[in-house]
Design an enzyme around this catalytic site. Sequence first.
Site, mmCIF file in Angstrom:
data_model
loop_
_atom_site.group_PDB
_atom_site.id
_atom_site.type_symbol
_atom_site.label_atom_id
_atom_site.label_comp_id
_atom_site.label_asym_id
_atom_site.label_seq_id
_atom_site.Cartn_x
_atom_site.Cartn_y
_atom_site.Cartn_z
ATOM 1 N N ASN A 164 -7.246 -10.964 2.674
ATOM 2 C CA ASN A 164 -8.158 -9.833 2.937
ATOM 3 C C ASN A 164 -9.581 -10.051 2.408
ATOM 4 O O ASN A 164 -10.546 -9.599 3.004
ATOM 5 C CB ASN A 164 -7.552 -8.502 2.476
ATOM 6 C CG ASN A 164 -7.288 -8.450 0.996
ATOM 7 O OD1 ASN A 164 -7.202 -9.484 0.328
ATOM 8 N ND2 ASN A 164 -7.144 -7.259 0.468
ATOM 9 N N LYS A 187 -3.765 -22.059 -3.520
ATOM 10 C CA LYS A 187 -3.029 -21.907 -2.263
ATOM 11 C C LYS A 187 -3.556 -20.634 -1.576
ATOM 12 O O LYS A 187 -3.148 -19.526 -1.897
ATOM 13 C CB LYS A 187 -1.528 -21.759 -2.582
ATOM 14 C CG LYS A 187 -0.560 -22.296 -1.560
ATOM 15 C CD LYS A 187 -0.595 -21.658 -0.206
ATOM 16 C CE LYS A 187 -0.113 -20.238 -0.139
ATOM 17 N NZ LYS A 187 -0.466 -19.567 1.140
ATOM 18 N N PRO A 188 -4.511 -20.816 -0.631
ATOM 19 C CA PRO A 188 -5.022 -19.628 0.073
ATOM 20 C C PRO A 188 -4.023 -19.133 1.121
ATOM 21 O O PRO A 188 -3.071 -19.845 1.457
ATOM 22 C CB PRO A 188 -6.291 -20.156 0.751
ATOM 23 C CG PRO A 188 -6.050 -21.612 0.943
ATOM 24 C CD PRO A 188 -5.115 -22.062 -0.161
ATOM 25 N N GLY A 241 -1.738 -10.525 -4.186
ATOM 26 C CA GLY A 241 -1.027 -10.317 -2.929
ATOM 27 C C GLY A 241 -0.128 -9.098 -3.050
ATOM 28 O O GLY A 241 -0.357 -8.223 -3.887
ATOM 29 N N SER A 242 0.918 -9.071 -2.235
ATOM 30 C CA SER A 242 1.760 -7.879 -2.169
ATOM 31 C C SER A 242 2.719 -7.811 -3.360
ATOM 32 O O SER A 242 3.093 -8.845 -3.939
ATOM 33 C CB SER A 242 2.547 -7.899 -0.861
ATOM 34 O OG SER A 242 3.360 -9.048 -0.841
ATOM 35 N N GLU A 263 -2.147 -9.497 -9.503
ATOM 36 C CA GLU A 263 -3.015 -8.493 -8.862
ATOM 37 C C GLU A 263 -2.315 -8.078 -7.577
ATOM 38 O O GLU A 263 -2.392 -8.788 -6.571
ATOM 39 C CB GLU A 263 -4.388 -9.107 -8.552
ATOM 40 C CG GLU A 263 -5.158 -9.558 -9.775
ATOM 41 C CD GLU A 263 -5.739 -8.406 -10.573
ATOM 42 O OE1 GLU A 263 -5.762 -7.272 -10.062
ATOM 43 O OE2 GLU A 263 -6.148 -8.650 -11.722
ATOM 44 N N LEU A 264 -1.616 -6.938 -7.624
ATOM 45 C CA LEU A 264 -0.698 -6.613 -6.529
ATOM 46 C C LEU A 264 -1.175 -5.403 -5.712
ATOM 47 O O LEU A 264 -2.345 -5.054 -5.736
ATOM 48 C CB LEU A 264 0.699 -6.390 -7.117
ATOM 49 C CG LEU A 264 1.181 -7.535 -8.022
ATOM 50 C CD1 LEU A 264 2.548 -7.230 -8.616
ATOM 51 C CD2 LEU A 264 1.215 -8.866 -7.290
ATOM 52 N N ARG A 291 -14.165 0.284 3.963
ATOM 53 C CA ARG A 291 -14.588 -1.061 3.578
ATOM 54 C C ARG A 291 -13.451 -2.013 3.928
ATOM 55 O O ARG A 291 -12.279 -1.717 3.705
ATOM 56 C CB ARG A 291 -14.850 -1.064 2.064
ATOM 57 C CG ARG A 291 -15.180 -2.407 1.484
ATOM 58 C CD ARG A 291 -15.621 -2.206 0.038
ATOM 59 N NE ARG A 291 -15.735 -3.461 -0.664
ATOM 60 C CZ ARG A 291 -14.902 -3.839 -1.635
ATOM 61 N NH1 ARG A 291 -13.901 -3.074 -2.002
ATOM 62 N NH2 ARG A 291 -15.072 -5.001 -2.229
ATOM 63 N N CYS A 297 -6.833 -3.696 -1.371
ATOM 64 C CA CYS A 297 -5.886 -3.128 -2.345
ATOM 65 C C CYS A 297 -6.476 -1.888 -3.005
ATOM 66 O O CYS A 297 -5.743 -1.042 -3.475
ATOM 67 C CB CYS A 297 -5.546 -4.174 -3.393
ATOM 68 S SG CYS A 297 -7.016 -4.857 -4.166
ATOM 69 N N GLU A 394 1.415 1.413 1.242
ATOM 70 C CA GLU A 394 0.040 0.946 1.361
ATOM 71 C C GLU A 394 -0.267 0.805 2.858
ATOM 72 O O GLU A 394 0.391 0.035 3.554
ATOM 73 C CB GLU A 394 -0.039 -0.418 0.658
ATOM 74 C CG GLU A 394 -1.412 -0.913 0.426
ATOM 75 C CD GLU A 394 -1.403 -2.208 -0.388
ATOM 76 O OE1 GLU A 394 -0.429 -2.990 -0.308
ATOM 77 O OE2 GLU A 394 -2.388 -2.453 -1.098
HETATM 78 P P1 NAP Z 1 1.209 -11.602 0.586
HETATM 79 O O1 NAP Z 1 1.988 -11.628 1.825
HETATM 80 O O2 NAP Z 1 1.888 -11.209 -0.675
HETATM 81 O O3 NAP Z 1 0.542 -13.052 0.447
HETATM 82 C C1 NAP Z 1 -0.365 -13.369 -0.569
HETATM 83 C C2 NAP Z 1 -0.340 -14.869 -0.800
HETATM 84 O O4 NAP Z 1 0.950 -15.246 -1.270
HETATM 85 C C3 NAP Z 1 -0.605 -15.701 0.446
HETATM 86 O O5 NAP Z 1 -1.312 -16.860 0.090
HETATM 87 C C4 NAP Z 1 0.799 -16.047 0.891
HETATM 88 O O6 NAP Z 1 0.879 -17.201 1.690
HETATM 89 C C5 NAP Z 1 1.460 -16.293 -0.446
HETATM 90 N N1 NAP Z 1 2.910 -16.202 -0.404
HETATM 91 C C6 NAP Z 1 3.686 -15.469 0.428
HETATM 92 N N2 NAP Z 1 4.992 -15.691 0.151
HETATM 93 C C7 NAP Z 1 5.040 -16.581 -0.865
HETATM 94 C C8 NAP Z 1 6.098 -17.226 -1.582
HETATM 95 N N3 NAP Z 1 7.387 -16.962 -1.330
HETATM 96 N N4 NAP Z 1 5.769 -18.103 -2.542
HETATM 97 C C9 NAP Z 1 4.479 -18.397 -2.824
HETATM 98 N N5 NAP Z 1 3.434 -17.818 -2.174
HETATM 99 C C10 NAP Z 1 3.709 -16.915 -1.216
HETATM 100 O O7 NAP Z 1 -0.039 -10.604 0.685
HETATM 101 P P2 NAP Z 1 -1.121 -10.519 1.832
HETATM 102 O O8 NAP Z 1 -0.511 -9.812 2.979
HETATM 103 O O9 NAP Z 1 -1.769 -11.828 2.053
HETATM 104 O O10 NAP Z 1 -2.218 -9.595 1.110
HETATM 105 C C11 NAP Z 1 -2.172 -8.235 1.115
HETATM 106 C C12 NAP Z 1 -1.627 -7.706 -0.204
HETATM 107 O O11 NAP Z 1 -2.443 -8.173 -1.276
HETATM 108 C C13 NAP Z 1 -1.707 -6.191 -0.284
HETATM 109 O O12 NAP Z 1 -0.528 -5.681 -0.838
HETATM 110 C C14 NAP Z 1 -2.884 -5.956 -1.220
HETATM 111 O O13 NAP Z 1 -2.858 -4.721 -1.888
HETATM 112 C C15 NAP Z 1 -2.777 -7.100 -2.147
HETATM 113 N N6 NAP Z 1 -4.067 -7.336 -2.823
HETATM 114 C C16 NAP Z 1 -4.175 -7.025 -4.141
HETATM 115 C C17 NAP Z 1 -5.383 -7.196 -4.793
HETATM 116 C C18 NAP Z 1 -5.530 -6.854 -6.243
HETATM 117 O O14 NAP Z 1 -6.480 -7.322 -6.850
HETATM 118 N N7 NAP Z 1 -4.641 -6.074 -6.839
HETATM 119 C C19 NAP Z 1 -6.482 -7.698 -4.094
HETATM 120 C C20 NAP Z 1 -6.346 -8.004 -2.744
HETATM 121 C C21 NAP Z 1 -5.109 -7.827 -2.121
HETATM 122 P P3 NAP Z 1 0.990 -17.076 3.300
HETATM 123 O O15 NAP Z 1 -0.324 -16.656 3.769
HETATM 124 O O16 NAP Z 1 1.354 -18.413 3.742
HETATM 125 O O17 NAP Z 1 2.059 -16.044 3.562
#
Ligand code: NAP
Length: 490
Positions: A164, A187-188, A241-242, A263-264, A291, A297, A394
Site C-alpha cells: 500500500n 522482501k517487498p 502487513g496484515s 506493524e499490523l 488518502r 492501515c 478493515e
Molecule cells: P499481507 O498480505 O500481510 O502482506 C504483507 C507482506 O507479507 C507482503 O510482502 C507479503 O508478500 C508478505 N507475506 C505474505 N504471506 C507471507 C508469509 N507466509 N511469510 C512471509 N511473508 C508473507 O498484507 P498486505 O495485503 O500486503 O497489506 C495490507 C495490510 O498491511 C493491512 O492489514 C494493513 O493494515 C497493513 N499495514 C499496516 C501498517 C502499519 O504500520 N501498522 C502499514 C501499512 C499496512 P506477498 O506480497 O508475496 O503476499
Amino acid sequence: MAIVTAADEKRVIDTAPKQLFIGGQWRESSSGATLDIEDPSTEDSLCSVADGTPADAVAALDAACDAAEDWAATPPRDRSEILRRSFELMNERADDLALLMTLEMGKPLSESRAEIVYAAEFIRWFSEQAVRIDGRFSMNPNGSGRLLTMKQPIGPCLLITPWNFPTAMGTRKIGPAVAAGCTMVVKPAQQTPLSMFALAQIMTEAGLPGGVLNVITSRKAGAVTEPLFDDPRLRKMSFTGSTPIGKKLMEQASKRLIKCSMELGGNAPFLVFDDADLDAAVEQAVIAKMRNIGESCVAANRFHVHESVADEFAARLTAKLTEMPVGRGTDDGVQVGPLIDGSQRDKVAGLVEDAVGKGAKVMTGGDRVGDKGYFYAPTVLSDISPDAELLREEIFGPVAPVATFADEADAIAAANSTEFGLVAYVFTRDIKRAFRVTEALDVGMLGLNRGLVSNAAAPFGGVKESGFGREGGPEGIEEYLSTKYVALDL
Ligand code: NAP
C-alpha cells in the site's frame, strides 16, 4: 487527460531494475522464473521481475551476514552521509519514482509524489539519528563500581513490507536499520517490487556498500522467507502487513526467539462530538478516509458521530466524496485510483453489500466503476447496523460508514470495541473532553482534530492486535539496537 506521456511511462518501466539485488549485484532468480507486475488501473502487464527462490533468499542472507561486521564498524558519520545522499537523490528523482509507484500500485500521481517525500523523510530523520546513538554511565547505587550500558546493532534483519505504501513502508525500516549499523534482506510485496528495487538502486548510488541492503521478490513469500527463520544468523524481523500473516510470522520467529517489530492492521474510529468544528471534521475526514484510496492501515474505518450532528456530517461528507474524480492515477485531476487487485475490490464490494443487506443507506457510490481496472466509487453509508461487518473488518477501500452515538461513554465504548488499536481520530473543541477521551482510547496513536498522524519524527505503531514496536521518531532506531550492560569494577 494524462499528465505524463506514454513515452514517460515506457521509459520509467524500461529503465527500472527488475532483478534480485544480492550482495550489491543485480541477478536473475536461480530458477530463471519471473513474476508479472500488473497495472491495477488497466489490468495490463507492465513488466516482469525475477521470482526469487528459497536459495536466493539464503544467498541474500549470506550477503547480509558477510557485510555485517564491516558495516557495524563503519563510522556513524559515514552511515549518516550515505542516508543523507539517498534522501537527496530520492527528492531529485521524485517525479520518476512517483510515476513508477503509480503504475504498479495505482494511487494518483500527486499521492505517489507525497509518498516519496514522506519516505525520504525517514531516510533524512535516521541520517540524523545515526550519529546520536549513545549509552549510559552511572554509579552503582551501592557505590561500588560503575554501570555502563552500550547500544550495538542487533545484526542481520529480515524486513517484510506491504504494497500500500511501497516505498515509505520500506524506508521506515531500512532507514533505522542502516543508521544503526545493521545489514538486511528486504522482501517487498509481490504487487509492488519496482519501487523497492528503485530505492535499492538509489541507496547504492549514494554509497551504500554491497550486501548491506539485499532485495528479494517472489510469488511465494512464505517459502522464500521460511529458511531465514531457521537460520541462527538472522537476529531481527520487522513486518508491516496484515494481522493474520503477522501472527503466522510470530510463530515462525518464536522458534529462534527472533526479535520482532509488528506493524499490523487497523480499524480506526473517527469520533465527532457535538461540540466539534464540523467544517474541520469533514475536511479532515476526507483525508483520513480517502488518502491512498482508503488502502491505509491508518485510514478512518468507521465514523462515530454524535446523533445531533450525524445527519449534517454525513451530508457534507457525501458532498465531498461525490465530487472526487475516479480514474487512472496518471490522469489529470484524478483523486481516487483503482484498488490494488480484484480480490481487494471484491472484498470492499462484499462489505458494502453486507452493510446494505443489514439496513445501511447508500448516500453516494456503493458500486464498482468501469469494466477495466479495479475501481470502486467513493462511498458514504448511513444507518449502519451495529452488526455490519465493516465496523469490525478493515475495509481498505474508499467506503465511509457513518454510525451514531448518544454520549461520550457510548463513543469510547464503540471506539474500543475492536481487537485492533492502531490509531483513532477525535474531533472536539472541549479541552477536558479531548484529554479524557485521549486517555480512554486503546490506541498507539491519536489524531486530535487532525485526520493525518504520519510523521517521520514521531513513533508510529499500535497496541492490541495492531502489533508492537515503533517506526520513526527517536524510538524507531531502538528496534535495531541491542543493549549491552557492562558491570565495572574500577
Ligand atoms: P499481507 O498480505 O500481510 O502482506 C504483507 C507482506 O507479507 C507482503 O510482502 C507479503 O508478500 C508478505 N507475506 C505474505 N504471506 C507471507 C508469509 N507466509 N511469510 C512471509 N511473508 C508473507 O498484507 P498486505 O495485503 O500486503 O497489506 C495490507 C495490510 O498491511 C493491512 O492489514 C494493513 O493494515 C497493513 N499495514 C499496516 C501498517 C502499519 O504500520 N501498522 C502499514 C501499512 C499496512 P506477498 O506480497 O508475496 O503476499
